[in-house]
Motif scaffolding. Sequence first.
Motif, PDB file in Angstrom:
ATOM      1  N   ALA A 117       0.840  -1.200   0.000  1.00 43.67           N
ATOM      2  CA  ALA A 117       0.000   0.000   0.000  1.00 43.67           C
ATOM      3  C   ALA A 117       0.875   1.249   0.000  1.00 43.67           C
ATOM      4  O   ALA A 117       1.942   1.287   0.614  1.00 43.67           O
ATOM      5  N   ASP A 118       0.389   2.290  -0.713  1.00 42.24           N
ATOM      6  CA  ASP A 118       1.109   3.564  -0.756  1.00 42.24           C
ATOM      7  C   ASP A 118       0.109   4.660  -1.109  1.00 42.24           C
ATOM      8  O   ASP A 118      -1.025   4.377  -1.494  1.00 42.24           O
ATOM      9  N   ASP A 119       0.558   5.930  -1.001  1.00 41.88           N
ATOM     10  CA  ASP A 119      -0.375   7.013  -1.355  1.00 41.88           C
ATOM     11  C   ASP A 119      -0.539   7.136  -2.859  1.00 41.88           C
ATOM     12  O   ASP A 119      -1.624   7.447  -3.334  1.00 41.88           O
ATOM     13  N   LEU A 120       0.545   6.858  -3.606  1.00 37.96           N
ATOM     14  CA  LEU A 120       0.534   7.244  -5.020  1.00 37.96           C
ATOM     15  C   LEU A 120       1.367   6.289  -5.867  1.00 37.96           C
ATOM     16  O   LEU A 120       2.471   5.911  -5.479  1.00 37.96           O
ATOM     17  N   LEU A 121       0.820   5.912  -7.016  1.00 35.20           N
ATOM     18  CA  LEU A 121       1.547   5.103  -7.998  1.00 35.20           C
ATOM     19  C   LEU A 121       1.953   6.025  -9.144  1.00 35.20           C
ATOM     20  O   LEU A 121       1.093   6.542  -9.864  1.00 35.20           O
ATOM     21  N   ALA A 122       3.265   6.245  -9.291  1.00 38.28           N
ATOM     22  CA  ALA A 122       3.771   7.096 -10.377  1.00 38.28           C
ATOM     23  C   ALA A 122       4.476   6.185 -11.381  1.00 38.28           C
ATOM     24  O   ALA A 122       3.814   5.508 -12.164  1.00 38.28           O
ATOM     25  N   THR A 123       5.815   6.108 -11.349  1.00 35.89           N
ATOM     26  CA  THR A 123       6.518   5.205 -12.281  1.00 35.89           C
ATOM     27  C   THR A 123       6.404   3.741 -11.851  1.00 35.89           C
ATOM     28  O   THR A 123       6.725   2.841 -12.620  1.00 35.89           O
ATOM     29  N   GLY A 124       6.014   3.526 -10.582  1.00 35.05           N
ATOM     30  CA  GLY A 124       5.931   2.163 -10.064  1.00 35.05           C
ATOM     31  C   GLY A 124       7.235   1.668  -9.464  1.00 35.05           C
ATOM     32  O   GLY A 124       7.296   0.550  -8.936  1.00 35.05           O
ATOM     33  N   GLY A 125       8.292   2.493  -9.512  1.00 37.94           N
ATOM     34  CA  GLY A 125       9.597   2.065  -8.998  1.00 37.94           C
ATOM     35  C   GLY A 125       9.572   1.697  -7.521  1.00 37.94           C
ATOM     36  O   GLY A 125      10.128   0.675  -7.111  1.00 37.94           O
ATOM     37  N   THR A 126       8.909   2.537  -6.730  1.00 40.91           N
ATOM     38  CA  THR A 126       8.845   2.281  -5.280  1.00 40.91           C
ATOM     39  C   THR A 126       8.095   0.984  -5.003  1.00 40.91           C
ATOM     40  O   THR A 126       8.537   0.154  -4.191  1.00 40.91           O
ATOM     41  N   MET A 127       6.973   0.815  -5.679  1.00 41.75           N
ATOM     42  CA  MET A 127       6.179  -0.385  -5.411  1.00 41.75           C
ATOM     43  C   MET A 127       6.830  -1.643  -5.958  1.00 41.75           C
ATOM     44  O   MET A 127       6.755  -2.704  -5.332  1.00 41.75           O
ATOM     45  N   ALA A 128       7.495  -1.533  -7.114  1.00 40.42           N
ATOM     46  CA  ALA A 128       8.196  -2.701  -7.655  1.00 40.42           C
ATOM     47  C   ALA A 128       9.286  -3.137  -6.671  1.00 40.42           C
ATOM     48  O   ALA A 128       9.489  -4.337  -6.442  1.00 40.42           O
ATOM     49  N   ALA A 129       9.983  -2.164  -6.059  1.00 38.54           N
ATOM     50  CA  ALA A 129      11.034  -2.495  -5.082  1.00 38.54           C
ATOM     51  C   ALA A 129      10.413  -3.118  -3.830  1.00 38.54           C
ATOM     52  O   ALA A 129      10.964  -4.072  -3.260  1.00 38.54           O
ATOM     53  N   THR A 130       9.274  -2.589  -3.407  1.00 37.53           N
ATOM     54  CA  THR A 130       8.588  -3.128  -2.221  1.00 37.53           C
ATOM     55  C   THR A 130       8.134  -4.569  -2.482  1.00 37.53           C
ATOM     56  O   THR A 130       8.287  -5.450  -1.625  1.00 37.53           O
ATOM     57  N   VAL A 131       7.607  -4.796  -3.680  1.00 33.74           N
ATOM     58  CA  VAL A 131       7.178  -6.157  -4.068  1.00 33.74           C
ATOM     59  C   VAL A 131       8.393  -7.094  -4.091  1.00 33.74           C
ATOM     60  O   VAL A 131       8.329  -8.233  -3.605  1.00 33.74           O
ATOM     61  N   GLU A 132       9.511  -6.598  -4.623  1.00 34.23           N
ATOM     62  CA  GLU A 132      10.728  -7.420  -4.691  1.00 34.23           C
ATOM     63  C   GLU A 132      11.186  -7.811  -3.283  1.00 34.23           C
ATOM     64  O   GLU A 132      11.572  -8.963  -3.046  1.00 34.23           O
ATOM     65  N   LEU A 133      11.134  -6.856  -2.352  1.00 32.89           N
ATOM     66  CA  LEU A 133      11.531  -7.155  -0.967  1.00 32.89           C
ATOM     67  C   LEU A 133      10.623  -8.242  -0.380  1.00 32.89           C
ATOM     68  O   LEU A 133      11.095  -9.193   0.252  1.00 32.89           O
ATOM     69  N   ALA A 134       9.315  -8.094  -0.584  1.00 34.19           N
ATOM     70  CA  ALA A 134       8.361  -9.070  -0.036  1.00 34.19           C
ATOM     71  C   ALA A 134       8.621 -10.461  -0.621  1.00 34.19           C
ATOM     72  O   ALA A 134       8.614 -11.475   0.105  1.00 34.19           O
TER      73      ALA A 134
END
Length: 171
Positions: A117-134
Amino acid sequence: MDYRNWIRDIPDFPREGILFRDITPLLGHGQAYKHAIDQLAEQVQLWAADVIIGPEARGYVVGAPLAYTLGLGFVPVRKKGKLPADTTAVTYDLEYGQDVLEMHTDAIQPGQRVVVADDLLATGGTMAATVELARKLGGVVVGAAFFIELLPLHGREKLSGIPIHTLVQYE
Ligand code: PRP
Ligand code: ADE
């Protein structure tokens, strides 16, 4: 509820050419904030998650109340050097820079169903990294929830195969 009424546009922040979508008015409006979290929680419940993960800092103001609402645990993903125990790390690109995200290695058990979960999906870089960590820790990512999606940046393409729910989309 049209959440756009509580999202403020700030041109050229933090750099020239970036139109910053500021959620602080939404966070400051109790009814709008609660409505947004409750609306995301309805969707997240359908994904039958075991745990919610959110990246520092704005991911916390979405992920933690979502976890609390659903009676789930919350795992903080932090920027480099902030977590005290053993960590695993991933480097990622942002709309305006590059950074390192870390998570405690014992934060997720193999096979756990994870919602990011996050406030905002822009390029997706942050979420892709978070998914990779999980996934490094054996988590199964079953969904991603955001207040805002910036459609021209195509963040969804970096999260292929993961169901995504967003409350507000900007062209
Ligand atoms: C912002 C935002 C998301 C990310 C989205 O965080 O909260 O986490 O950028 O961009 P992306 O989809 O291109 O990765 P930021 O790194 O600015 O940190 P903050 O939450 O600490 O303000
Ligand atoms: N994170 C990445 N891009 C952003 C934007 N345009 N507004 C707010 N947060 C962001």
